[in-house]
Design a protein around this motif. Structure first.
Motif: not given
Length: 381
Positions: A17-20, A79-80, A88-93, A166-175
């Protein structure tokens, strides 16, 4: 390489997927303190977007709300096209890479990357294929069987990136993921991150307090201060067209001369007066200012020319003033030169192959009004 993401042009090359991302009037309160205040922001699909600001401005809290590690006090997050405000965090892509890589020291590089896939119950063949794709993507092929503790900081950061991607997220967050690296390695990793972003094509949201870092990688940048989102623009527009004095001073060195608007020529163009320097001229500036408003005229150091005092440079639309050299610092490609005339402080970058100047020299500093930008001044306390 087909790794199931989206290309930078947003053509689909697999089932990834791709994310907006949309934040709509988001606030986050901690007791009586509002860490994030009424932030509305749209991040485009496939964009490399950075949140930039000083410590405590609310950028990391905003990222944590995107990740699900914090929840908004009010407002919504989408998200998308799917609202995830209370998910919850573990349910978000989405997946987050932190400054502390949090790699498992008792596992190999490959096992670290495969960890999330195993938890999802994928079969061994698919895990092996996807881990191999990630090793190629982050250029760690040949390191799969070593302990991450034996790798350099930059390589460990690549493992952390691979484990998230590797988990193919919709978005990658970098802190602030590069904050623990030395300058040379940090600059190298900026190039690596940009290359990885182009390769996978998904949305990156990056948090940093480093202007140079944000400029080097971002498609657009959002500048935050005291929980508020002040301006969102491309790096070029932020640098050349800051919305106010804070953004101007935070995004790189500049000369800032105080003055007032004497006439609104058109929306975004003003006649201004700079009493400290004696300059009166017309220039572009932030929209919405009115006659009598206090402003700062912003000129970046590369736009300022210096020459013999008492002379005026030929050419249309040139303004300037005589000033004495206060200090000269060698910076390699240029001399960082500070000049003063009363309360007016001028910062110029003189090429290092130009005729040398020294403290005490009397010079004339000038610039074209096209290189000057009027922005609202900071409100007096």
């Amino acid at each position: 390489m087909n790794i199931g993401f989206t290309t930078p042009g947003h053509e689909r090359i697999g089932d990834g997927p791709a994310a907006g991302i949309l934040l709509d009037d988001v606030c986050r309160d901690f007791g009586d303190k509002q860490a994030v205040s009424h932030v509305t922001l749209e991040i485009n699909k496939g964009e490399f977007f950075s949140l930039l600001g000083p410590s405590g401005c609310g950028k990391t809290t905003t990222l944590r709300m995107l990740s699900g590690l914090e929840y908004p006090t009010s407002g919504s997050i989408t998200l998308d096209n799917e609202e995830i405000t209370d998910v919850p965090a573990n349910k978000r892509s989405v997946h987050t890479v932190f400054q502390n890589y949090a790699l498992f020291p008792h596992m190999t590089v490959a096992e670290n990357i495969a960890y999330g896939l195993k938890n999802r119950g994928l079969d061994k063949k698919e895990i092996r294929v996807r881990v191999g794709e990630m090793l190629d993507l982050v250029e760690l092929r040949g390191q799969e069987n070593v302990s991450p503790g034996s790798l350099s900081g930059g390589m460990q950061q690549r493992v952390a990136l691979a484990r998230a991607l590797v988990l193919k997220p919709k978005a990658l967050l970098l802190d602030e993921p590069l904050g623990a690296l030395d300058l040379r390695l940090r600059q190298h990793m900026q190039t690596v991150l940009r290359q990885i972003h182009r390769e996978v094509g998904i949305t990156f949201v990056y948090v940093t307090h480093d202007q140079g870092e944000a400029f080097a990688m971002s498609d657009r940048i959002g500048v935050m201060r005291s929980g508020k989102l002040l301006q969102v623009a491309t790096p070029e527009d932020l640098y050349r067209k800051p919305v106010n004095e804070f953004v101007a001073q935070f995004l790189g060195s500049s000369t800032r001369l105080g003055g007032i608007v004497t006439e609104v020529v058109s929306n975004g163009r003003y006649a201004i007066k700079l009493p400290g320097s004696g300059i009166e001229c017309e220039c572009a500036g932030a929209a919405g200012m009115g006659e009598g408003d206090r402003i700062v005229a912003v000129i970046r150091p590369e736009s300022i020319r210096v020459h013999t005092a008492g002379t005026a440079e030929d050419g249309k639309d040139m303004v300037g003033l005589d000033a004495a050299v206060d200090s000269v610092t060698f910076m390699g490609s240029h001399y960082r030169t500070i000049l003063r005339n009363g309360e007016s402080v001028i910062l110029a970058h003189i090429p290092s192959n130009a005729a040398p100047v020294k403290a005490g020299d009397n010079l004339h500093a000038s610039w074209n009004v096209r290189d000057m930008w009027a922005a609202p001044a900071e409100k007096e306390a």
